[in-house]
Design a protein around this motif. Structure first.
Motif: not given
Length: 937
Positions: A508-509, A513-514
């Motif tokens: 997610d960049g 947070f992913d």
């Protein structure tokens, strides 16, 4: 002539000949008047025979009740195991007239010339016959002794160029491979009828095992009163013991796991290991742990026990029966199902759980965190119930069971452990290779065409003791079937207790947070072990699950699958393990004698490292001249290895480095003992200045196997296993893996008993090679300066030869140049001859060169291309500088007096004086010019 009369036998004893890494051999030791002979008696299948002449016998070591160590020919040792080693020891000492020492059970052969076979004075009959007998004995003794001395003299002169070797002392010897390979295995199988500690009438039981200051825990089985753990744990067998005693009991505490709170105490028991022979672990056993559990929670006997029971001969059955009669009756809370203590078989038993002993909190508790456990002691009304099933045996670190055994951690350092000799060994490591190929049907967490998935590969300790190690693939935009095609490498050690977690995230960049899509958990111990270069394990699809173990979310959408190939490669680091008797090329003997020249009385100890083996000597407290007088013997598997002997000040926790002796084994001659007092140096942590600390007296001797044939064959093989060349890692990957292996070893040594702290282990592992610091940069610059200094010396020599500072040297150089002008084909032979003569003039003998290579090189880290001068060199330099200053001061004083004399003269007298000086100077120059032309002609 008649047949030679058979030599009378003084006695014979049943024994077992055990050699490190080899199968024990059952046989007898025969004692004759002039020799000791061991012969194997294994139904004709083994014809091993070892003969030791009486004159070659050096010492007998029966300090152990079961083992007799026979040292002969200065470097060799024969280890024999008896039911009681005292009887053969006393017979040999009495018949061979050996001299006793301060150590009880240790005698030496003083080699005083004995005339008779039994040590008494020979008598001769009067007459011609007695005279002939006397002459014959004299010639025989003179021939044997003189021939041996002549051979030794010629051998030393040919090898050492006339250097004198110090005599080899008689010292107690320890075989380090034999000690470190012995392990005590404890298999916790299961329990029954435990107390219900939770409100639902169940418990979440787990077991804590404690042995000699070490502790290890089992996994937790939720919601049961009849758990089945079936876990194996290993502890190092205590060094110096051939048989365990009452102090070697293993404690087991069963607890109910309360997550977020203090655990509830369920029961306690202790396994009495008295009578178990430690020597049972000398030979590796390829045993497998089987899992066969009944519905009631009891476990069936393993197939290994059945096979061993069938192979039990009548002879061993009788021996076990005698051993059982010697043992006390089994306690009422034990139900043994296997051989009794003292036999070589595995012992399996049910042990009833009891209350914690009242004195446990003061005498045997290792920490202060079990507050609730101690409160349970005071309740009094709770009745402990249940029993636990365990299996114990003594094995080897190369056994199959060691592959999955749990390793304990140090809870409380034992102060007494630092007073005894301690041995360690590098863990058996393997390369864990994980190949992440691709994914399919990966869940879409974004609003567009798909997630941005990437896969993280993590090596996780399920008990949370070790930190996590992870690597990740790149992410792929908007993909439900991503193709990563990445490979990752980790280093793991036996026993394999870690988990391999594969986590797939949605990227997610960098600003958020992913999101975790799903994960999969694989047990490292359950992965296949790949051998060879071909036929790697097949790839397989693994389904992703969430934290609850479900493969789909609430809507029924699957998380997806990933294609993975994961396996263990134990051959990649086989050069680090050791222990293979067939791969041994020789034996190294390290004599740690003592230190001298310490600044003040202090506590010191020595740590020796040779290949994968480590040894820590006992602490010598409050001494400026500590002595250890200990001989350590290590198997050598690679002659390119180095042996390092380091001296430390203080105890194990806060040891301070004083210096080390380091030598490559391939530089040593076969059978030659190199002994000297080596100057130790260390670098001051504050100023960075390298200073001398003290001297360490060490002896080193490398004995080749088969006359050096195995060592010579090693030079035809690559230094590393072939997989390092045929399946190489990238340079940065290889560096990372090697550094990880050393970090793992540093942590293991810090958890040993007694521990070796991080500073000490990093110094002996040369950890600074993997870290960029100012010291390593200075060392590199100093090495370059050292090479350049050689060219500077050559330039200075050429300048001196052509400068006429020495008329004879310059004249000979000019003649040589003229000779080469007329005979240019002699240029190369003369250069080679000059190089050889220079080498002979500059370098010492071969023996001294080996000792010079072992000297400390800490001065390199300070940027010095050469070692600091010795005390004698500093004294000579100081005297030379004082002499030069005195001469310079005298010259200045003479010049001042001359100037004063000139000032007193008139102008005409001063001019006449200067004219006279000019005439003398011109005459001197003319004489030098005439001499030069004459020499040139």
């Amino acid at each position: 002539m008649g047949a030679k009369k058979a030599e009378p036998e003084l006695g014979s004893f049943d024994c077992v000949y055990s050699e490190s890494g080899a199968t024990p051999k059952v046989g007898k030791l025969h004692v004759f008047k002039t020799s000791l002979v061991f012969k194997a008696e294994m139904f004709g299948m083994d014809k091993t025979s070892v003969s030791i002449k009486r004159k070659d016998l050096d010492a007998l070591d029966a300090t152990s009740a079961l083992t007799l160590k026979i040292q002969y020919k200065k470097t060799k040792t024969l280890d024999l195991q008896f039911t009681k080693s005292r009887k053969p020891y006393e017979l040999i000492v009495a018949k061979y007239k050996l001299s006793s020492t301060e150590r009880e059970g240790f005698s030496v052969n003083d080699r005083v010339k004995r005339n008779g076979d039994d040590g008494t004075e020979r008598t001769y009959a009067p007459g011609v016959g007695g005279l002939m007998r006397r002459g014959k004995d004299f010639v025989t003794d003179y021939y044997e002794n003189g021939n041996e001395k002549l051979k030794r003299l010629l051998k030393d002169a040919s090898r050492l160029g006339g250097a004198k070797i110090p005599p080899t002392p008689r010292l107690p010897t320890v075989d380090c491979e034999e000690v470190v390979s012995r392990c005590l295995f404890v298999r916790v199988i299961g329990a029954r009828d435990l107390l219900a500690m939770d409100s639902g009438g169940t418990s979440d039981p787990f077991v804590v095992l404690r042995y000699r200051g070490l502790e290890v825990s089992s996994r937790t089985i939720p919601l049961t009163l009849n758990p089945n753990w079936d876990e194996t744990f290993t502890f190092n067998a205590p060094p110096g013991k051939e048989e365990l005693d009452d102090s070697d009991e293993v404690e087991l505490m069963v607890y109910d796991r309360d997550f977020g709170g203090l655990n509830d105490f369920i029961g306690y028991c202790a396994i009495n290991m008295a009578g178990v022979k430690v020597s049972d672990g000398d030979a590796p056993q390829a045993t497998a742990v089987t899992k066969a559990t009944t519905d009631k929670g009891s476990t069936k006997a393993s197939t290994t026990d059945k096979a061993s029971a069938k192979a039990f001969t009548k002879k061993s059955t009788k021996a076990s029966t005698k051993a059982a009669l010697r043992e006390p009756l089994v306690a009422a809370n034990r139900t043994p199902q296997s051989a009794p203590a003292g036999s070589s078989r595995r012992r399996r038993e049910w042990i009833k759980l009891v209350s914690m002993p009242k004195d446990h909190g003061d005498a045997k508790s290792f920490d202060l965190n079990h507050v609730k456990e101690r409160l349970m002691f005071w309740e009094g009304e709770r009745q402990i119930s249940g029993a636990i099933e365990v299996e114990t045996w003594v094995g080897n670190r190369h056994d199959e069971a060691f592959r999955v055994a749990g390793v304990p951690a140090l809870i409380k350092p034992n102060a007494d452990a630092e007073k005894a000799l301690a041995h360690y060994v590098d863990p058996v490591t393997a390369l864990l290779r994980v190949e992440i190929k691709k994914g399919r049907n990966i869940m879409n967490l974004d609003d567009d065409g798909g997630s941005d998935p990437y896969c993280e590969v993590a090596l996780v300790d399920p008990k949370g003791v070790k930190p996590e190690s992870s690597q990740a693939t790149h992410y792929i935009d908007d993909a439900t079937d991503p193709e990563w095609d990445r490979a990752f490498n980790f280093i793991v050690s036996k026993p394999y207790g870690d988990d391999l977690e594969l986590r797939v995230y949605d990227y997610d960049g960098a600003t958020s947070f992913d999101d975790l899509i799903g994960k999969a958990v694989l047990k490292v111990s359950e992965l296949k072990v790949h051998k060879g270069l071909k036929n790697a394990p097949e790839e397989r699809w693994i389904t992703l699950v969430d934290k609850e173990g479900k493969d789909a979310n609430e809507k029924g959408e699957k998380y997806g699958d990933i294609l993975v190939r994961a396996y263990l490669d134990e051959e990649y680091f086989e050069h680090l393990h050791g222990g293979d008797a067939n791969g041994r090329v020789g034996r190294l003997s390290v004599d740690v004698l003592g230190a001298d020249g310490l600044e003040h009385p202090t506590t010191t100890h020595v740590v020796v490292k040779c290949g994968p083996y480590w040894t820590r000597t006992p602490n010598v407290e409050h001494s400026v001249k500590p002595r250890w007088n200990q001989r350590l013997r290590y198997p050598v598997f690679e002659p390119a290895e180095r042996v390092t002997v380091a001296l430390f000040e203080g105890n194990a926790k806060d040891a301070k480095y004083l210096g080390r002796v380091k030598l490559q084994l391939s530089t040593m001659e076969d059978g030659v003992r190199y002994c000297s007092k080596f100057q130790l140096m260390t670098q001051d942590a504050n100023s960075g200045v390298v200073k001398k600390t003290c001297t360490l007296e060490v002896g080193l001797q490398f004995d080749y196997e088969n006359g050096g044939a195995k060592a010579a064959s090693k030079y035809f093989d690559p230094l590393l296993p072939e997989k390092w060349y045929l399946q190489p890692l990238a340079d940065d990957e290889r560096e990372r893996v090697i550094k990880s292996q050393k970090e793992m070893l540093v942590k293991r040594l810090a958890q040993a008993s007694p521990p070796i702290n991080e500073v000490c282990s990093k110094i002996l592992l040369e950890f600074s090679k993997h870290e960029v610091n100012i010291g390593s940069i200075k060392s590199s610059v100093a090495r370059i300066q050292r090479v350049a200094a050689g060219f500077d010396k050559i330039g200075a020599a050429v300048t001196y030869a052509l400068s006429w500072d020495s008329v004879i040297v310059t004249a000979m150089t000019q003649c040589w140049i003229v000779y080469l002008v007329y005979y240019p084909n002699m240029l190369m032979p003369t250069v080679l001859l000059a190089t050889a003569l220079w080498s002979l003039a500059q370098f010492p003998g071969r023996y001294q060169r080996v000792l010079d290579r072992a000297q400390a090189d800490e001065w390199l880290s300070q940027g010095l291309p050469f070692a600091p001068p010795t005390e004698e060199e500093e004294r000579v330099k100081r005297e030379r500088e004082e002499k030069e200053k005195a001469e310079e001061a005298a010259a200045v004083k003479a010049k001042e007096e001359e100037e004063k004399e000139l000032l007193k003269l008139s102008k005409e007298e001063r001019e006449a004086k200067e004219t006279q000086k000019k005439l003398l100077l011109e005459k001197k120059r003319a004489a030098e010019k005439a001499a030069a032309e004459k020499a040139k002609a």
